[in-house]
Motif scaffolding. Structure first.
Motif, PDB file in Angstrom:
ATOM      1  N   THR A  33       0.849  -1.187   0.000  1.00 22.54           N
ATOM      2  CA  THR A  33       0.000   0.000   0.000  1.00 22.54           C
ATOM      3  C   THR A  33       0.889   1.244   0.000  1.00 22.54           C
ATOM      4  O   THR A  33       1.865   1.311   0.750  1.00 22.54           O
ATOM      5  CB  THR A  33      -0.902   0.010   1.251  1.00 22.54           C
ATOM      6  OG1 THR A  33      -1.702  -1.172   1.228  1.00 22.54           O
ATOM      7  CG2 THR A  33      -1.786   1.235   1.277  1.00 22.54           C
ATOM      8  N   GLY A  49       1.554   4.650   1.241  1.00 19.33           N
ATOM      9  CA  GLY A  49       1.116   5.450   2.381  1.00 19.33           C
ATOM     10  C   GLY A  49       1.072   6.933   2.053  1.00 19.33           C
ATOM     11  O   GLY A  49       1.620   7.398   1.051  1.00 19.33           O
ATOM     12  N   TYR A  50       0.403   7.692   2.926  1.00 22.59           N
ATOM     13  CA  TYR A  50       0.285   9.142   2.723  1.00 22.59           C
ATOM     14  C   TYR A  50       1.643   9.822   2.683  1.00 22.59           C
ATOM     15  O   TYR A  50       1.890  10.687   1.849  1.00 22.59           O
ATOM     16  CB  TYR A  50      -0.564   9.774   3.836  1.00 22.59           C
ATOM     17  CG  TYR A  50      -2.031   9.482   3.701  1.00 22.59           C
ATOM     18  CD1 TYR A  50      -2.764  10.010   2.651  1.00 22.59           C
ATOM     19  CD2 TYR A  50      -2.680   8.672   4.617  1.00 22.59           C
ATOM     20  CE1 TYR A  50      -4.108   9.739   2.519  1.00 22.59           C
ATOM     21  CE2 TYR A  50      -4.027   8.395   4.492  1.00 22.59           C
ATOM     22  CZ  TYR A  50      -4.738   8.935   3.438  1.00 22.59           C
ATOM     23  OH  TYR A  50      -6.065   8.661   3.303  1.00 22.59           O
ATOM     24  N   LYS A  51       2.536   9.445   3.598  1.00 28.90           N
ATOM     25  CA  LYS A  51       3.848  10.101   3.660  1.00 28.90           C
ATOM     26  C   LYS A  51       4.618   9.896   2.357  1.00 28.90           C
ATOM     27  O   LYS A  51       5.167  10.848   1.798  1.00 28.90           O
ATOM     28  CB  LYS A  51       4.647   9.561   4.846  1.00 28.90           C
ATOM     29  CG  LYS A  51       5.974  10.246   5.028  1.00 28.90           C
ATOM     30  CD  LYS A  51       6.701   9.750   6.265  1.00 28.90           C
ATOM     31  CE  LYS A  51       8.010  10.476   6.424  1.00 28.90           C
ATOM     32  NZ  LYS A  51       8.748  10.009   7.592  1.00 28.90           N
ATOM     33  N   HIS A 106       3.378   9.122  -0.571  1.00 26.80           N
ATOM     34  CA  HIS A 106       2.636   9.777  -1.649  1.00 26.80           C
ATOM     35  C   HIS A 106       2.927  11.282  -1.692  1.00 26.80           C
ATOM     36  O   HIS A 106       3.235  11.838  -2.751  1.00 26.80           O
ATOM     37  CB  HIS A 106       1.141   9.524  -1.463  1.00 26.80           C
ATOM     38  CG  HIS A 106       0.279  10.237  -2.448  1.00 26.80           C
ATOM     39  ND1 HIS A 106       0.189   9.847  -3.764  1.00 26.80           N
ATOM     40  CD2 HIS A 106      -0.516  11.325  -2.310  1.00 26.80           C
ATOM     41  CE1 HIS A 106      -0.634  10.671  -4.393  1.00 26.80           C
ATOM     42  NE2 HIS A 106      -1.076  11.566  -3.546  1.00 26.80           N
ATOM     43  N   TYR A 107       2.830  11.955  -0.549  1.00 25.46           N
ATOM     44  CA  TYR A 107       3.039  13.401  -0.527  1.00 25.46           C
ATOM     45  C   TYR A 107       4.504  13.781  -0.706  1.00 25.46           C
ATOM     46  O   TYR A 107       4.807  14.825  -1.292  1.00 25.46           O
ATOM     47  CB  TYR A 107       2.436  14.023   0.739  1.00 25.46           C
ATOM     48  CG  TYR A 107       0.942  14.078   0.647  1.00 25.46           C
ATOM     49  CD1 TYR A 107       0.318  14.939  -0.253  1.00 25.46           C
ATOM     50  CD2 TYR A 107       0.143  13.239   1.392  1.00 25.46           C
ATOM     51  CE1 TYR A 107      -1.060  14.974  -0.375  1.00 25.46           C
ATOM     52  CE2 TYR A 107      -1.243  13.261   1.285  1.00 25.46           C
ATOM     53  CZ  TYR A 107      -1.834  14.136   0.394  1.00 25.46           C
ATOM     54  OH  TYR A 107      -3.199  14.163   0.255  1.00 25.46           O
TER      55      TYR A 107
END
Length: 120
Positions: free
Chosen positions: A47, A49-51, A53-54
């Protein structure tokens, strides 16, 4: 304090084939980019993750897929990964030493201009 036993990964999601980009032109001809196979490995999807991705967005990179493979010394960034016919550039790789065997997470970005796989 009880020590945590190492995670044992499974690689059940398919096979990824890694290619390096080379000049495939005959000697004396105009340079032509092509790919040569380095290795084929089983992988597990991960997956994003947000970290991650950003952080990629800040670096102006697109993450389309994240896969985990057994650690292999010939895999580097900017190589090409092919999964089920889809071609991706390896934008980043992270080695995880807390697993047995050691693994690498490959951050993949989909290629817009694909290579001809028959020429490899």
């Amino acid at each position: 304090m009880k020590s945590k036993s190492p995670e044992i990964p499974d690689f059940l999601d398919g096979i990824v084939t890694i290619f390096r980009v080379d000049d495939i032109a005959e000697l004396g001809d105009r340079p032509k980019r092509g790919i040569h196979q380095v290795v084929s490995l089983r992988f597990a999807d991960r997956t994003i993750g947000y970290k991650r991705h950003y952080t990629a967005m800040q670096a102006m990179e697109q993450i389309d897929r994240l896969v985990r493979v057994p650690e292999h010394p010939q895999i580097t960034t900017k190589q090409i990964a092919i999964i089920n016919g889809a071609q991706y550039r390896i934008n980043a790789l992270d080695v995880n030493i807390y697993t047995t065997p050691r693994v690498m997470d490959l951050t993949l970005g989909k290629l817009e201009d694909c290579f001809d796989v028959e020429q490899s």
